[in-house]
Motif scaffolding. Structure first.
Motif, short mmCIF file in Angstrom:
data_model
loop_
_atom_site.label_atom_id
_atom_site.label_comp_id
_atom_site.label_asym_id
_atom_site.label_seq_id
_atom_site.Cartn_x
_atom_site.Cartn_y
_atom_site.Cartn_z
N TRP A 268 0.90 -1.16 0.06
CA TRP A 268 0.06 0.03 0.00
C TRP A 268 0.89 1.23 0.12
N MET A 269 0.28 2.22 -0.63
CA MET A 269 1.09 3.51 -0.81
C MET A 269 0.22 4.81 -0.47
N ALA A 270 0.53 5.55 0.03
CA ALA A 270 -0.36 6.72 0.15
C ALA A 270 0.47 8.19 -0.24
N THR A 271 -0.22 8.75 -1.25
CA THR A 271 0.32 10.10 -1.58
C THR A 271 -0.37 11.25 -0.67
N LYS A 310 -2.38 14.59 -15.86
CA LYS A 310 -1.93 15.22 -17.05
C LYS A 310 -0.40 15.27 -17.50
N THR A 311 0.28 15.52 -16.37
CA THR A 311 1.75 15.46 -16.59
C THR A 311 2.52 14.13 -16.92
N GLY A 312 1.58 12.84 -16.36
CA GLY A 312 2.17 11.68 -16.57
C GLY A 312 2.88 11.14 -15.24
N ARG A 313 2.83 11.73 -14.24
CA ARG A 313 3.33 11.45 -12.98
C ARG A 313 2.72 10.24 -12.62
N TYR A 314 1.47 10.12 -12.45
CA TYR A 314 0.94 8.91 -11.99
C TYR A 314 0.99 7.74 -13.31
N ARG A 315 1.29 7.96 -14.34
CA ARG A 315 1.54 6.87 -15.30
C ARG A 315 2.89 6.31 -14.84
N SER A 316 3.87 7.05 -14.55
CA SER A 316 5.28 6.53 -13.84
C SER A 316 5.12 5.88 -12.58
#
Length: 463
Positions: A268-271, A310-316
């Motif tokens: 699990w990870m929390a941002t 939109k910047t792709g941070r979550y994709r990474s």
């Protein structure tokens, strides 16, 4: 002393309390999607449900545009909805939807003096009772002072009362009034001051996962946290990330306290605080005193979730960690500062971006589910925002209904955080949270305990 009502023939019931009286009539009916004159309601996706409509034949003096919390309490379910004295305000129907047949006591408590106040465009603290103050029948003692009604929900196909229901079913109860057959292992009352209407969590859920795709079926109620308390570990191939405000952050904090291996093994990870507004209001961040004093106008910019989508941070992040579930939520920061219409437009934008993000990974080696954690009811204990506070439970209830409609459009799963907390919104474990770290969560706040259990069970579903 009991008021038994049947379909469309009933006298008005005089109810008094809080210094006001009203003559109220209850109309009981049902909706059946197999019938030609069926009606569809936002947030209700099941094939059949009943409804109880509140008609104020004689509304209280100076409360002709007022609002109430209306709750139906029975051993087959507990249902709460905001109810308006004026059915023509264009905002909220004057009825409660019911998904289970049964006999229910009616608890009606005034909350807002006007629709403006209920929608947060006037100071929500004006006229708000310090405690729940029910309208009841006069000269009657005990539970008999709460009107009793009967609702019959027609079965369609197989009986959901026998087969269970899905956690997304908006017409099903989250709590039931406890009796000899539904004893629970914690003390929780709808009215903790009078210690009446003891409640248990409704454990009628049939399937947590679509098509049975799960890494581990929950074996028994409360199994997830019970395993942690017994120093056991959970064998699972699932990985989850949680995005949200302080409600989501505290949920993960408690989870890591209960099951530290989930953090250690990075399952699990929390941002932290990615859900402090779909669009973030910068004004109180940099000019809090001036903003609260009404001297600084709101200044909205895209929040972290929209920005990172939109910047792709979550994709990474997804490519690196291969999460099987993305939990996300935002609501209290939004509805504190913005109108309901603004929130609905921003929510649609967020769901659309998350759906695009999910769909790009559908055929990859790392597909995932997107699950809306939801937002809880507001306890009205947080007074730091003064006249700039725009949150009310009427507004949150309408927003929660909008969530269900928009989520269906984009294929987003929804957890019932609001419905779980609304009947008990004054019982937060601090100023406004229902999941609090430190101490035994089950004893400190069974509401948060049950929600965390549900999150854990749903997290074990595979994409």
């Amino acid at each position: 002393a009991e008021v038994n009502v049947t379909l469309d023939v009933r006298p008005g019931v005089r109810l008094c309390g809080c210094g006001i009286c009203a003559l109220v009539q209850f109309h009981v009916s049902h909706n059946n999607n197999n019938s030609s004159n069926s009606s569809t309601t936002v947030g209700i996706s099941d094939s059949s449900s009943g409804s109880v409509r509140f008609e104020f034949i004689e509304p209280p003096v100076n409360f002709t545009d007022g609002w109430y919390d209306a709750t139906l309490l029975g051993v087959t379910g507990v249902y709460t909805s905001p109810i308006a004295t004026n059915p023509n305000n264009g905002l909220q129907p004057d009825y409660i939807h019911v998904g289970t047949s049964g006999r229910y006591r009616v608890h009606l408590s005034p909350t807002h003096n006007s629709t403006e106040q209920a929608m947060g465009v006037a100071d929500v603290q004006v006229g708000l009772p310090a405690e729940t103050c029910p309208l009841v029948m006069e000269n009657v003692e005990g539970l008999e002072k709460y009107p009793l009604i009967e609702v019959r929900v027609p079965p369609v196909g197989s009986s959901k009362e026998e087969d269970g229901f899905d956690y997304e079913d908006g017409s099903q109860p989250r709590w039931v009034v406890s009796n000899s057959s539904t004893q629970c292992d914690y003390n929780l009352y709808f009215d903790p001051k009078e210690k009446i209407f003891p409640l248990c969590f409704h454990r009628g859920i049939k399937d947590y996962c679509d098509d049975g795709k799960t890494s581990k079926q929950p074996a028994t109620p409360n199994s997830s946290l019970a395993a942690a308390n017994n120093n056991a570990t959970t064998t699972t191939t699932t990985r989850a990330i949680v995005l949200g405000d302080s409600h989501a952050d505290k949920l993960v904090e408690v989870l890591f306290q209960q099951q530290p291996h989930l953090e250690k093994e990075k399952r699990w990870m929390a941002t932290k605080y990615h859900g402090v507004g779909i669009y973030l209001n910068k004004a109180p961040h940099y000019h809090f005193k001036a903003y609260v004093a009404g001297q600084k106008k709101p200044e909205f910019v895209p929040g972290k979730m929209l920005e990172n989508l939109k910047t792709g941070r979550y994709r990474s992040l997804q490519m690196e960690h291969k999460f099987t579930t993305w939990f996300f939520q935002s609501g209290h920061w939004d509805l504190r500062d913005a109108t309901l219409g603004e929130y609905e437009r921003r929510l649609a934008e967020l769901f659309r971006e998350f759906a695009k993000f999910r769909d790009k990974f559908r055929k990859s080696v790392a597909p995932f589910r997107i699950v809306w954690l939801g937002f809880p009811a507001f306890s009205y204990k947080r007074e730091m925002w003064g006249g700039m506070e725009m949150r009310t439970n009427v507004k949150l209830a309408l927003a929660d209904q909008a969530v269900a409609k928009i989520a269906r459009k984009y294929g987003v799963e929804v957890l019932p955080f609001f419905n779980l907390t609304y009947p008990l919104y004054r019982q937060s474990c601090d100023s406004h949270h229902y999941v609090c770290p430190n101490g035994n969560l089950k004893e400190r706040n069974p509401i948060g305990y049950e929600f965390l259990e549900l999150v854990l069970d749903v997290s074990q579903c595979l994409p």
